[in-house]
Design a protein around this motif. Structure first.
Motif, mmCIF file in Angstrom:
data_model
loop_
_atom_site.group_PDB
_atom_site.id
_atom_site.type_symbol
_atom_site.label_atom_id
_atom_site.label_comp_id
_atom_site.label_asym_id
_atom_site.label_seq_id
_atom_site.Cartn_x
_atom_site.Cartn_y
_atom_site.Cartn_z
ATOM 1 N N THR A 93 14.183 34.247 36.122
ATOM 2 C CA THR A 93 13.758 33.767 37.446
ATOM 3 C C THR A 93 14.514 32.503 37.854
ATOM 4 N N PRO A 124 11.176 31.609 44.230
ATOM 5 C CA PRO A 124 11.461 32.261 42.953
ATOM 6 C C PRO A 124 11.818 33.735 43.143
ATOM 7 N N MET A 125 12.873 34.162 42.493
ATOM 8 C CA MET A 125 13.268 35.574 42.503
ATOM 9 C C MET A 125 13.863 35.929 41.154
ATOM 10 N N ARG A 126 13.863 37.224 40.841
ATOM 11 C CA ARG A 126 14.460 37.701 39.593
ATOM 12 C C ARG A 126 15.973 37.764 39.774
#
Ligand code: FAD
Ligand code: FES
Ligand code: FES
Lengths: 184, 310
Positions: A59, A66-68
């Motif tokens: 992340t 927040p993002m993968r």
């Protein structure tokens, strides 16, 4: 571990502002943001666990959210601002409040999952600086840790919030619990 | 693992996107949030020759309240829909169901329309679209068409969208009736995982407080989302929601997989149908009492807020 490229594989020139620094890279379209950060830009703080969005180790913050990074193509986020765990420090380069809280509360053991927790929590506390223990638990619900049993990570979230309040001169505010996204 | 090679295209307008879809042929795939497609690329379950990245189509990044309901553009992220205050007031079920779609981090990138086109029988928003008599708007070089939810889901991971079509928006209709209440309930191994069984309910009351409609929709209970009209069962059961749940489960044919047996899924359907319908009915009753025409009214409660049991 740059993937083998056929002689014809097209590349793209991209620029990303990573932790405040403008970085450029030439990548094939299939380069994941996680690999771009680690291999092309040498920022190995971002860890890669599952590569299908489940574990949360990768992340990062993309334009503050927040993002993968394992589920983003680097070329697709060309032009974005990225914050990795390396960018969660204080302006002078020393450990930031979430990182210090993890150290104080023993919030990590092997540390593999930690970068994903730090970025996720840093973004969460900006939105909800005063989480209840219940909300702290909810905030980390999308990240897996195989070592700690989570209790110390929950404590780290609460401690980080405390440190941030202290540092903003807002000490002693009881947890009020006005975060959004809380399940009834 | 890493994705296989493909060539990458980034249209700036919808017109450009559908021209690319037409010219590149069936080996081209749309990349929206990538929260389903990129895992499939990483696992090499999908090997498209071309990806058409719609993440710069700002014209599709909207959540709009229209007279009929809420229209969600193809670039609205799950989180945009979840946190849109006007959409939340118009149809509280949207945010309530979205909170069960993966984790916040996934919802920051994944799109609601993408999850509908992806047509995963465990995707919450497929059932919500069916329950709310929604529709999907598709655009190709051949023109534009609108497909109602009940015709949109064809098989697991297969929707009515043709290879050359771009889904531009989905419309969720606001339930009508004197007073309505809605609810979403599911059981998953961990919160944020795909549900073993999920149920959405809409309950409508007339001005006197009598039931007029009870409808439910299910995920993970068949190859496509299943919708049931339980109005007669609910009226007949006289407030016994458990009996309504049993009547519903008898009409469902869930499959067994590594996550749950068919029997367990049916048992979940009994319990979750009863709970979701009961909660939706309570919310509908609250909405009825709060309605200006009601003598005790004026409290301003919508009756379908997300407070309540879980
Ligand atoms: C760990 C994890 C857990 C998850 N849990 C859940 C869950 O519990 N419930 C749930 O519903 N989902 C879940 N998801 C999936 C998530 O909701 C995805 O965001 C969603 O399914 C797909 O949306 P997307 O925008 O990411 O689409 P993409 O992954 O970009 O695309 C998916 C498919 O739809 C097609 N497509 C997308 N948009 C369009 C369009 N506008 N027009 C035509 N074709 C299009 C693509 O070509 C592709 O075939 C989970 C994902 C992860 C990684
Ligand atoms: S490596 Fe990205 S979520 Fe596990
Ligand atoms: S500290 Fe080892 S996985 Fe979390």
């Amino acid at each position: 571990m740059t993937p083998d490229r056929g002689p014809t594989e097209q590349t793209h020139d991209i620029s990303l502002t990573v932790n405040g620094v403008l970085r450029q890279a030439r990548v094939p379209a299939r380069r994941l943001l996680s690999d771009c950060l680690r291999h092309d830009l040498g920022l190995t703080g971002t860890h890669v666990g599952c590569e299908h969005g489940v574990c949360g180790a990768c992340t990062v913050l993309v334009n503050g959210q927040p993002m993968r990074s394992c589920l983003l193509l680097a070329v697709s986020v060309d032009g974005s601002e990225i914050t990795t765990v390396e960018g969660c420090t204080d302006p002078d380069g020393s450990l930031g409040p979430v990182q210090r809280a993890f150290m104080e509360c023993h919030g990590l053991q092997c540390g593999f999952c930690t970068p994903g927790f730090i970025t996720t929590i840093a973004a969460y506390l900006r939105r909800n600086p005063n989480p209840t223990p219940e909300q702290a638990r909810e905030a980390i619900g999308g990240n897996l840790c195989r070592c700690t049993g989570y209790q110390n990570i929950v404590a780290s979230v609460l401690r980080a919030a405390e440190i941030m309040r202290e540092e903003s001169g807002d000490a002693g505010v009881p947890a009020a619990g006005h975060g959004r996204g809380e399940r009834a | 693992m890493k994705p296989p090679p493909f060539s990458y295209h980034r249209p700036a307008t919808v017109t450009e996107a559908v021209t690319m879809l037409d010219e590149l042929g069936p080996d081209a795939k749309i990349l929206a949030g990538g929260q389903s497609l990129v895992p499939m690329l990483n696992m090499r379950l999908a090997t498209p020759a071309h990806l058409i990245d719609i993440n710069r189509l700002d014209e599709l990044a909207y959540v709009r309240v229209e007279p009929e309901g809420v229209r969600v553009g193809a670039l609205a992220r799950h989180a945009d829909v979840e946190h849109d205050a006007a959409a939340g007031r118009a149809i509280p079920l949207l945010a309530e169901a979205l909170r069960s779609v993966a984790h916040p981090t996934i919802r920051n990138r994944g799109t609601t329309v993408g999850s509908i086109v992806h047509a995963d029988p465990s995707g919450e928003m497929t059932a919500v679209l069916c329950l709310l008599d929604g529709e999907v708007t598709l655009v190709s070089r051949r023109g534009e068409r609108t497909v109602p939810a009940q015709d949109f889901f064809v098989a697991p991971l297969t929707s009515a969208a043709e290879a050359d079509e771009l889904a531009t928006s989905a419309l969720f209709r606001r339930p009508t009736g004197a007073a309505t209440g809605t609810a979403w309930m599911e059981v998953a191994r961990r919160h944020g995982d795909y549900a073993l069984c999920g149920v959405g309910a809409v309950v409508t009351l007339n001005e006197a407080g009598a039931l007029t409609t009870v409808r439910t929709a299910y995920i993970s209970m068949g190859p496509i989302p299943q919708t049931l009209d339980l109005t007669l069962e609910a009226i007949g059961s006289n407030g016994d929601w458990r009996a309504v749940g049993e009547a519903a489960a008898a009409q469902l044919e869930p499959e067994e997989d590594i996550h749950a047996t068919a029997r367990y899924r049916r048992q979940l359907a009994v319990v979750l149908t009863a709970r979701a319908c009961r909660l939706a009915a309570e919310r509908a009753e609250r909405a009825r009492r709060a309605a200006p025409s009601h003598p005790t009214g004026g409290a301003g409660r919508t009756g379908s807020g997300v407070e309540g049991e879980r």
